[in-house]
Design a protein around this motif. Structure first.
Motif, PDB file in Angstrom:
ATOM      1  N   PHE A  30      65.192  49.414  23.709  1.00  0.00           N
ATOM      2  CA  PHE A  30      65.937  50.002  24.828  1.00  0.00           C
ATOM      3  C   PHE A  30      67.441  49.800  24.640  1.00  0.00           C
ATOM      4  O   PHE A  30      68.237  50.732  24.814  1.00  0.00           O
ATOM      5  CB  PHE A  30      65.463  49.359  26.132  1.00  0.00           C
ATOM      6  CG  PHE A  30      66.210  49.817  27.355  1.00  0.00           C
ATOM      7  CD1 PHE A  30      65.923  51.051  27.937  1.00  0.00           C
ATOM      8  CD2 PHE A  30      67.188  49.023  27.935  1.00  0.00           C
ATOM      9  CE1 PHE A  30      66.605  51.472  29.062  1.00  0.00           C
ATOM     10  CE2 PHE A  30      67.872  49.432  29.056  1.00  0.00           C
ATOM     11  CZ  PHE A  30      67.579  50.659  29.625  1.00  0.00           C
ATOM     12  N   CYS A  33      69.209  52.133  22.186  1.00  0.00           N
ATOM     13  CA  CYS A  33      69.294  53.544  22.559  1.00  0.00           C
ATOM     14  C   CYS A  33      70.693  53.947  23.011  1.00  0.00           C
ATOM     15  O   CYS A  33      71.116  55.093  22.793  1.00  0.00           O
ATOM     16  CB  CYS A  33      68.285  53.867  23.646  1.00  0.00           C
ATOM     17  SG  CYS A  33      66.564  53.908  23.071  1.00  0.00           S
ATOM     18  N   PHE A 161      61.711  55.565  21.777  1.00  0.00           N
ATOM     19  CA  PHE A 161      61.784  55.119  23.159  1.00  0.00           C
ATOM     20  C   PHE A 161      61.087  56.103  24.088  1.00  0.00           C
ATOM     21  O   PHE A 161      60.295  55.716  24.953  1.00  0.00           O
ATOM     22  CB  PHE A 161      63.244  54.947  23.591  1.00  0.00           C
ATOM     23  CG  PHE A 161      63.399  54.724  25.077  1.00  0.00           C
ATOM     24  CD1 PHE A 161      63.180  53.476  25.626  1.00  0.00           C
ATOM     25  CD2 PHE A 161      63.738  55.776  25.916  1.00  0.00           C
ATOM     26  CE1 PHE A 161      63.303  53.267  26.995  1.00  0.00           C
ATOM     27  CE2 PHE A 161      63.854  55.579  27.283  1.00  0.00           C
ATOM     28  CZ  PHE A 161      63.638  54.321  27.829  1.00  0.00           C
ATOM     29  N   ALA A 167      58.330  53.322  28.576  1.00  0.00           N
ATOM     30  CA  ALA A 167      59.534  54.028  29.015  1.00  0.00           C
ATOM     31  C   ALA A 167      59.365  54.572  30.422  1.00  0.00           C
ATOM     32  O   ALA A 167      60.354  54.817  31.131  1.00  0.00           O
ATOM     33  CB  ALA A 167      59.857  55.165  28.049  1.00  0.00           C
ATOM     34  N   ALA A 170      61.151  52.483  32.840  1.00  0.00           N
ATOM     35  CA  ALA A 170      62.613  52.423  32.748  1.00  0.00           C
ATOM     36  C   ALA A 170      63.180  53.572  33.565  1.00  0.00           C
ATOM     37  O   ALA A 170      63.594  54.607  33.043  1.00  0.00           O
ATOM     38  CB  ALA A 170      63.064  52.501  31.297  1.00  0.00           C
TER      39      ALA A 170
END
Length: 205
Positions: A30, A33, A161, A167, A170
């Motif tokens: 993460f 990214c 991701f 994900a 998130a």
């Protein structure tokens, strides 16, 4: 009794360790990214998919719909051509996004058949996963001519991701977008365009 409790303790510790390791790996992925997204080039009005619906047919085993789907890179070259039938009377395409550093990149995820009269019913098990056609050796091949190896690796970081089931948790960094192909006429080419601004649209060619 003590032996039984000890075994439970060992199993709990093993599961906890695995979950912790998974979380740490995901957290590191993460974090990468943000820089990966900031380094990839901006893309506008990129034709990522080309679609031609052949038509639907019915048999004793149910309805199927046939089509040819091309996955394209940013230079217009074909990464893959998928020609087959899917269960259902219409098609849909799911995209997964990675949204970092003021860029939203959507990746073709899966094409699948579903029932037109009940669109929520998707034959997901018969769906075709698409990332296998444009991802190899740690690079995302959706970036075409003119892209560098680093560009393709950075895009692959975002792809990994977006495809990670974690994900989903998130919030604000990854979503699933669906393009409904049920209104596409047979024998007519359509394209799906996108860009790093997150736009995604179905157009008749």
């Amino acid at each position: 009794m003590a032996k039984h409790a000890s075994m439970h303790h060992v199993v709990f510790n093993a599961v906890f360790t695995l979950l912790l390791a998974y979380f740490v790996v995901f957290a590191l992925s993460f974090a990468r990214c943000f820089s990966a997204a900031s380094r990839i080039p901006r893309i506008e009005n990129y034709e990522v998919m080309r679609i031609l619906i052949y038509g639907a047919s019915a048999s004793e085993s149910g309805e199927t719909i046939s089509a040819v789907i091309s996955v394209l890179d940013t230079s217009g070259n074909e990464c893959a051509v998928i020609e087959r039938s899917w269960r259902g009377s219409s098609l849909a395409v799911d995209f997964k996004s990675a949204e970092f550093s003021e860029k939203k990149i959507v990746f073709p995820y899966m094409i699948y058949g579903r029932a037109t009269i009940a669109p929520q019913r998707a034959f997901a098990k018969a769906g075709t996963m698409l990332s296998q056609y444009y991802s190899e050796h740690g690079q995302c091949l959706l970036l075409g001519a003119g892209s560098t190896c680093d560009d393709r690796r950075n895009l692959h970081t975002l792809l990994r991701f977006a495809l990670n089931p974690a994900a989903h948790f998130a919030a604000g960094f990854s979503r699933t977008y669906t393009i409904d192909l049920s209104r596409c006429a047979t024998g007519v080419y359509y394209s799906i365009t996108t860009g790093t601004d997150g736009t995604i649209a179905l157009r008749r060619e």
